[in-house]
Design a protein around this motif. Structure first.
Motif, PDB file in Angstrom:
ATOM      1  N   THR A 342       0.816  -1.220   0.000  1.00 57.99           N
ATOM      2  CA  THR A 342       0.000   0.000   0.000  1.00 57.99           C
ATOM      3  C   THR A 342       0.845   1.264   0.000  1.00 57.99           C
ATOM      4  O   THR A 342       0.305   2.374  -0.017  1.00 57.99           O
ATOM      5  CB  THR A 342      -0.923   0.011   1.229  1.00 57.99           C
ATOM      6  N   ASN A 343       2.177   1.061   0.047  1.00 57.82           N
ATOM      7  CA  ASN A 343       3.097   2.210   0.073  1.00 57.82           C
ATOM      8  C   ASN A 343       2.778   3.155   1.232  1.00 57.82           C
ATOM      9  O   ASN A 343       2.820   4.385   1.108  1.00 57.82           O
ATOM     10  CB  ASN A 343       3.052   2.982  -1.259  1.00 57.82           C
ATOM     11  N   SER A 344       2.447   2.538   2.359  1.00 55.59           N
ATOM     12  CA  SER A 344       2.086   3.332   3.535  1.00 55.59           C
ATOM     13  C   SER A 344       3.336   3.948   4.157  1.00 55.59           C
ATOM     14  O   SER A 344       4.338   3.263   4.381  1.00 55.59           O
ATOM     15  CB  SER A 344       1.382   2.450   4.580  1.00 55.59           C
ATOM     16  N   LYS A 345       3.234   5.222   4.444  1.00 50.98           N
ATOM     17  CA  LYS A 345       4.353   5.905   5.098  1.00 50.98           C
ATOM     18  C   LYS A 345       4.373   5.596   6.589  1.00 50.98           C
ATOM     19  O   LYS A 345       5.437   5.468   7.191  1.00 50.98           O
ATOM     20  CB  LYS A 345       4.233   7.410   4.875  1.00 50.98           C
ATOM     21  N   THR A 346       3.194   5.493   7.180  1.00 48.79           N
ATOM     22  CA  THR A 346       3.094   5.279   8.631  1.00 48.79           C
ATOM     23  C   THR A 346       2.150   4.122   8.937  1.00 48.79           C
ATOM     24  O   THR A 346       1.404   3.655   8.080  1.00 48.79           O
ATOM     25  CB  THR A 346       2.558   6.535   9.338  1.00 48.79           C
ATOM     26  N   ALA A 347       2.212   3.691  10.180  1.00 45.52           N
ATOM     27  CA  ALA A 347       1.231   2.754  10.726  1.00 45.52           C
ATOM     28  C   ALA A 347       0.665   3.395  11.981  1.00 45.52           C
ATOM     29  O   ALA A 347       1.411   3.926  12.809  1.00 45.52           O
ATOM     30  CB  ALA A 347       1.886   1.422  11.067  1.00 45.52           C
ATOM     31  N   VAL A 348      -0.643   3.359  12.106  1.00 49.25           N
ATOM     32  CA  VAL A 348      -1.321   4.015  13.226  1.00 49.25           C
ATOM     33  C   VAL A 348      -1.906   2.936  14.135  1.00 49.25           C
ATOM     34  O   VAL A 348      -2.695   2.096  13.686  1.00 49.25           O
ATOM     35  CB  VAL A 348      -2.431   4.957  12.724  1.00 49.25           C
ATOM     36  N   VAL A 349      -1.493   2.962  15.398  1.00 50.58           N
ATOM     37  CA  VAL A 349      -1.942   1.952  16.364  1.00 50.58           C
ATOM     38  C   VAL A 349      -2.584   2.654  17.547  1.00 50.58           C
ATOM     39  O   VAL A 349      -1.963   3.516  18.189  1.00 50.58           O
ATOM     40  CB  VAL A 349      -0.765   1.087  16.865  1.00 50.58           C
ATOM     41  N   GLY A 350      -3.825   2.302  17.835  1.00 50.99           N
ATOM     42  CA  GLY A 350      -4.464   2.806  19.053  1.00 50.99           C
ATOM     43  C   GLY A 350      -3.928   2.030  20.232  1.00 50.99           C
ATOM     44  O   GLY A 350      -4.105   0.803  20.320  1.00 50.99           O
ATOM     45  N   MET A 454      -0.714   9.483   5.689  1.00 53.85           N
ATOM     46  CA  MET A 454      -0.468   8.496   4.623  1.00 53.85           C
ATOM     47  C   MET A 454      -0.134   7.123   5.218  1.00 53.85           C
ATOM     48  O   MET A 454       0.861   6.497   4.877  1.00 53.85           O
ATOM     49  CB  MET A 454       0.670   8.965   3.699  1.00 53.85           C
ATOM     50  N   GLY A 455      -0.993   6.699   6.125  1.00 53.99           N
ATOM     51  CA  GLY A 455      -0.726   5.448   6.826  1.00 53.99           C
ATOM     52  C   GLY A 455      -1.912   4.509   6.828  1.00 53.99           C
ATOM     53  O   GLY A 455      -2.910   4.726   6.128  1.00 53.99           O
ATOM     54  N   MET A 456      -1.805   3.467   7.603  1.00 52.52           N
ATOM     55  CA  MET A 456      -2.895   2.504   7.740  1.00 52.52           C
ATOM     56  C   MET A 456      -3.094   2.171   9.208  1.00 52.52           C
ATOM     57  O   MET A 456      -2.142   2.166   9.997  1.00 52.52           O
ATOM     58  CB  MET A 456      -2.608   1.236   6.934  1.00 52.52           C
ATOM     59  N   VAL A 457      -4.346   1.928   9.560  1.00 51.43           N
ATOM     60  CA  VAL A 457      -4.693   1.606  10.943  1.00 51.43           C
ATOM     61  C   VAL A 457      -4.468   0.113  11.180  1.00 51.43           C
ATOM     62  O   VAL A 457      -4.975  -0.734  10.439  1.00 51.43           O
ATOM     63  CB  VAL A 457      -6.151   1.969  11.251  1.00 51.43           C
ATOM     64  N   ILE A 458      -3.712  -0.191  12.228  1.00 50.26           N
ATOM     65  CA  ILE A 458      -3.418  -1.587  12.578  1.00 50.26           C
ATOM     66  C   ILE A 458      -4.431  -2.062  13.615  1.00 50.26           C
ATOM     67  O   ILE A 458      -4.548  -1.490  14.700  1.00 50.26           O
ATOM     68  CB  ILE A 458      -1.984  -1.724  13.149  1.00 50.26           C
ATOM     69  N   GLY A 459      -5.163  -3.127  13.280  1.00 44.89           N
ATOM     70  CA  GLY A 459      -6.164  -3.660  14.201  1.00 44.89           C
ATOM     71  C   GLY A 459      -5.532  -4.359  15.385  1.00 44.89           C
ATOM     72  O   GLY A 459      -4.469  -4.973  15.262  1.00 44.89           O
ATOM     73  N   THR A 460      -6.188  -4.255  16.519  1.00 44.64           N
ATOM     74  CA  THR A 460      -5.638  -4.842  17.751  1.00 44.64           C
ATOM     75  C   THR A 460      -6.465  -5.999  18.286  1.00 44.64           C
ATOM     76  O   THR A 460      -5.974  -6.794  19.094  1.00 44.64           O
ATOM     77  CB  THR A 460      -5.535  -3.769  18.852  1.00 44.64           C
ATOM     78  N   GLY A 461      -7.723  -6.154  17.863  1.00 48.09           N
ATOM     79  CA  GLY A 461      -8.609  -7.170  18.419  1.00 48.09           C
ATOM     80  C   GLY A 461      -8.115  -8.582  18.189  1.00 48.09           C
ATOM     81  O   GLY A 461      -7.550  -8.898  17.138  1.00 48.09           O
ATOM     82  N   GLY A 482      -5.679  -6.456  10.511  1.00 46.56           N
ATOM     83  CA  GLY A 482      -5.783  -6.935  11.899  1.00 46.56           C
ATOM     84  C   GLY A 482      -4.733  -7.983  12.215  1.00 46.56           C
ATOM     85  O   GLY A 482      -4.919  -9.168  11.917  1.00 46.56           O
ATOM     86  N   VAL A 483      -3.638  -7.557  12.824  1.00 45.18           N
ATOM     87  CA  VAL A 483      -2.521  -8.479  13.055  1.00 45.18           C
ATOM     88  C   VAL A 483      -2.829  -9.550  14.102  1.00 45.18           C
ATOM     89  O   VAL A 483      -2.193 -10.606  14.128  1.00 45.18           O
ATOM     90  CB  VAL A 483      -1.236  -7.716  13.457  1.00 45.18           C
ATOM     91  N   ASN A 484      -3.797  -9.287  14.985  1.00 45.79           N
ATOM     92  CA  ASN A 484      -4.104 -10.248  16.059  1.00 45.79           C
ATOM     93  C   ASN A 484      -5.336 -11.094  15.772  1.00 45.79           C
ATOM     94  O   ASN A 484      -5.791 -11.835  16.635  1.00 45.79           O
ATOM     95  CB  ASN A 484      -4.352  -9.501  17.384  1.00 45.79           C
ATOM     96  N   ALA A 485      -5.865 -11.015  14.561  1.00 46.97           N
ATOM     97  CA  ALA A 485      -7.179 -11.600  14.275  1.00 46.97           C
ATOM     98  C   ALA A 485      -7.257 -13.104  14.500  1.00 46.97           C
ATOM     99  O   ALA A 485      -8.338 -13.635  14.760  1.00 46.97           O
ATOM    100  CB  ALA A 485      -7.589 -11.273  12.839  1.00 46.97           C
ATOM    101  N   SER A 486      -6.149 -13.823  14.392  1.00 48.51           N
ATOM    102  CA  SER A 486      -6.205 -15.271  14.623  1.00 48.51           C
ATOM    103  C   SER A 486      -5.371 -15.691  15.830  1.00 48.51           C
ATOM    104  O   SER A 486      -4.969 -16.845  15.953  1.00 48.51           O
ATOM    105  CB  SER A 486      -5.755 -16.037  13.376  1.00 48.51           C
ATOM    106  N   VAL A 487      -5.128 -14.740  16.739  1.00 48.04           N
ATOM    107  CA  VAL A 487      -4.396 -15.042  17.974  1.00 48.04           C
ATOM    108  C   VAL A 487      -5.373 -15.033  19.148  1.00 48.04           C
ATOM    109  O   VAL A 487      -5.941 -13.991  19.471  1.00 48.04           O
ATOM    110  CB  VAL A 487      -3.274 -14.006  18.232  1.00 48.04           C
TER     111      VAL A 487
END
Length: 646
Positions: A342-350, A454-461, A482-487
């Motif tokens: 996605t050529n994301s410059k940043t990653a946004v994590v709540g 210019m980023g993407m939101v990283i899922g935490t659930g 969602g990086v944790n989706a199957s954890v």
């Protein structure tokens, strides 16, 4: 045998070489013990009636005749016992001598399975005395009876048609194409092996892997009975290494060099379920192997095998560390690919200071390292509101700083109050609207910051929350990956603990350990005396229970009553029966009603055999009814001793 459990035994008798009647009585003693324990499939070693090491004594007629007489005596002992027994012996047929496994049931000899691959290398010279079994089974005349003789005989229980057993002998399983392969393709779900495998240095490890591998490849139970002390030690030593395996897992294993009997329970319904799901396992289109009926007494199988309380987490610490590193790598690799694509410059994590957002931030940092990106382009956003405590706030801030992320604080209380005024909601009413408005405001903030930067939101659930629907629809339920989706939650804990134990920063380790010590909470209700007021596990139940339920529902498709039965064993020292049942009902109710949230999940990497992605592992209609599953739980009755049973 209820719920598919079949008790099996592998027994090594104390024998004397060529002393048939001594061996017969030792076999009968072990047979009685196995039957008292409720074993329905009982396996003895190769040629155990005479001894495997008789060598040229096998050419003596008297030895062969006495073996036939002794077999009849053992067969009589099986009358009305409801067990299927396999005994190894030499058998002369049409002027040739064969190495066979005799199958006995209800006082009868049902069949003779012949050894297909005779061992004739190294220390073995079986071809000197024996002939290779025929390619196909046939009926022979034996003591006035018509009996099946040959390879790959299938024994099917009349009272339980799905219970099909087949035997092979020692070297057969070591061969490139074991006879058990075709037997399994035609329905055998329990495979037995009458063996005489001698002990040499390191051979036990190979034997373990062989039996585990065969049971996994064929999705079957495997009962391996090996010769032991009592065989001739002229040139060889036999260790009595008995093994009971199920689909790649050793359930029970005998101590070597000590003749003993091992007993466990094979879950054939699990094996059949695995075969139905796995399209690689193809049943034979035509049935060519003989099926021989046997009788079995259907009764409650008392379970002796154990079930781990945390099926998602390896019990061995060394294996756990290896698994944690592998999982973190899979998560980070998935995110790295998405960031670069996605050529994301940043990653946004709540970042909340809770477990899930902590793991998401750790994974994001690892992904940035792998992608050659600077960690300062990770934007960690803390959004304090009505339920935020000082403890979680400070942990979130310190963690972000130690990982090198850019911390941004966006208080959302004023925005949420404005929203309350817009929709006419009383702030003093702490209902679902009060809670979800905060969750959705946080998601809006994250999405908009991602647009700005210019980023993407990283899922935490995590997967446990998804299974229970413990997420706000279009709130924390939504992300761009969602990086944790199957954890599952129980595994999240170990991943964070592993990172804390292996990181070299003492301050980061301290904050991660404090996160682990913090009660799981969405923090959407005001604190009480500065402490978290809303504890998730008080509301939906202990995550260790729900993860246990989730594993057996998704991985094996077990019915509720069976899962309850296993949970009672796994958690017998932690929860009473009533508590286990209460949260099992909650699990099924929520699992069915909350499917609509899983039907539109963001992308995320699969890390294990169980996942909930609607694009792969779990496809379920959002309006499916739970009535059949809930009714199964209603059939549980509370007994006088204070426990529920079926």
């Amino acid at each position: 045998m209820k719920q598919g459990f079949v008790k099996v035994a592998a027994a090594t008798p104390d024998i004397r070489v060529a002393d048939v009647w001594h061996n017969c009585e030792e076999i009968r003693k072990l047979l009685s013990e196995a039957e008292k324990e409720g074993a329905k499939v009982i396996v003895f070693p190769e040629l155990c009636l005479t001894g495997y090491t008789c060598q040229d004594l096998f050419t003596q007629d008297i030895l062969l005749k006495e073996a036939r007489r002794a077999l009849e005596r053992i067969a009589q002992q099986t009358k009305n016992s409801g067990s299927l027994v396999f005994v190894g012996m030499p058998l002369a047929v049409d002027g040739e001598l064969y190495n066979v496994a005799a199958a006995l049931n209800d006082g009868r000899i049902l069949g003779f399975t012949t050894k297909t691959f005779l061992t004739n290398y190294g220390e073995f010279y079986e071809m000197r005395q024996f002939r290779q079994g025929p390619e196909k089974a046939r009926v022979i005349s034996y003591e006035g009876q018509e009996i099946w003789f040959g390879p790959q005989l299938l024994y099917q229980a009349e009272e339980m048609n799905e219970l099909i057993v087949s035997a092979e002998i020692c070297e057969d399983v070591w061969s490139p194409v074991p006879p058990s392969i075709q037997a399994a393709r035609e329905g055998a779900v329990i495979l037995v092996n009458c063996s005489a495998s001698d002990e040499t240095v390191g051979k036990d490890s190979y034997r373990q892997e062989l039996i585990k591998g065969q049971s996994a490849r064929l999705m079957a139970g495997y009962v391996y009975a090996n010769a032991g002390d009592g065989e001739s030690t002229t040139d060889l030593v036999f260790g009595g290494h008995n093994i009971i395996a199920e689909n790649g897992t050793i359930l029970k294993e005998a101590r070597r060099f000590t003749n003993e009997m091992i007993i466990s329970e094979i879950d054939i319904s699990r094996m059949l379920g695995e075969r139905r799901k796995n399209t690689t396992f193809q049943t034979a289109k035509e049935r060519n192997l003989p099926r021989i009926s046997f009788t079995v007494n259907l009764e409650e199988t008392r379970l002796t095998r154990r079930f781990g309380a945390n099926p998602f987490v390896p019990q061995n610490m060394e294996e756990r560390a290896k698994r944690c590193e592998e999982i973190l790598m899979i998560q980070a690799m998935g995110l790295k690919k998405r960031l670069l694509h996605t050529n994301s410059k940043t990653a946004v994590v709540g970042i909340s200071g809770g477990l899930d957002s902590t793991l998401a931030l750790l994974v994001t940092a690892k992904a940035f390292d792998m992608a050659g990106k600077k960690r300062k382009d990770i934007i960690a956003v803390t959004m304090p509101c009505f339920g935020t405590t000082d403890r979680t706030y400070h942990n979130a801030c310190l963690m972000s700083e130690k990982l090198g992320a850019t911390l941004r604080e966006v208080p959302i209380a004023d925005a949420v109050r404005t929203h309350f005024r817009d929709i006419g909601h009383d702030e003093d009413v702490h209902d679902v609207t009060y809670e979800n408005a905060q969750a959705r405001e946080r998601t809006q903030v994250l999405m908009d910051i991602a647009n700005q930067e210019m980023g993407m939101v990283i899922g935490t659930g995590d997967m446990s929350e998804l299974a229970l629907g413990w997420a706000t629809y279009n709130g924390d339920h939504m992300s761009m990956y969602g990086v944790n989706a199957s954890v599952p939650k129980t595994l999240v804990i170990h991943l964070v603990k592993y990172y804390a134990d292996t990181c070299e920063d003492a301050e980061l380790r301290a904050v991660l350990l404090d996160v682990l010590d913090t009660p799981v909470s969405p923090e959407l209700l005001p604190p009480k005396d500065g402490e978290i007021a809303q504890k998730t596990e008080d509301l939906v139940g202990p995550y260790e229970l729900h993860d246990f339920y989730l594993y057996y529902v998704l991985r094996f498709g077990f019915e509720p009553g069976k899962i309850y039965r296993l949970a009672k064993i796994a958690f017998e020292e932690q929860y009473d029966d009533e508590t286990i049942l209460k949260w099992l009902r909650t699990f099924y109710r929520r699992f069915f009603t909350q499917q609509f949230k899983r039907s539109c999940l963001p992308d995320g990497p699969k890390i294990g055999t169980v996942a909930l992605s609607p694009r792969g592992d779990w496809r379920m209609p959002s309006d499916a009814c739970a009535a059949v599953w809930m009714k199964d739980l209603e059939n549980l009755t509370f007994n006088k001793t204070g426990g529920y049973s079926l």
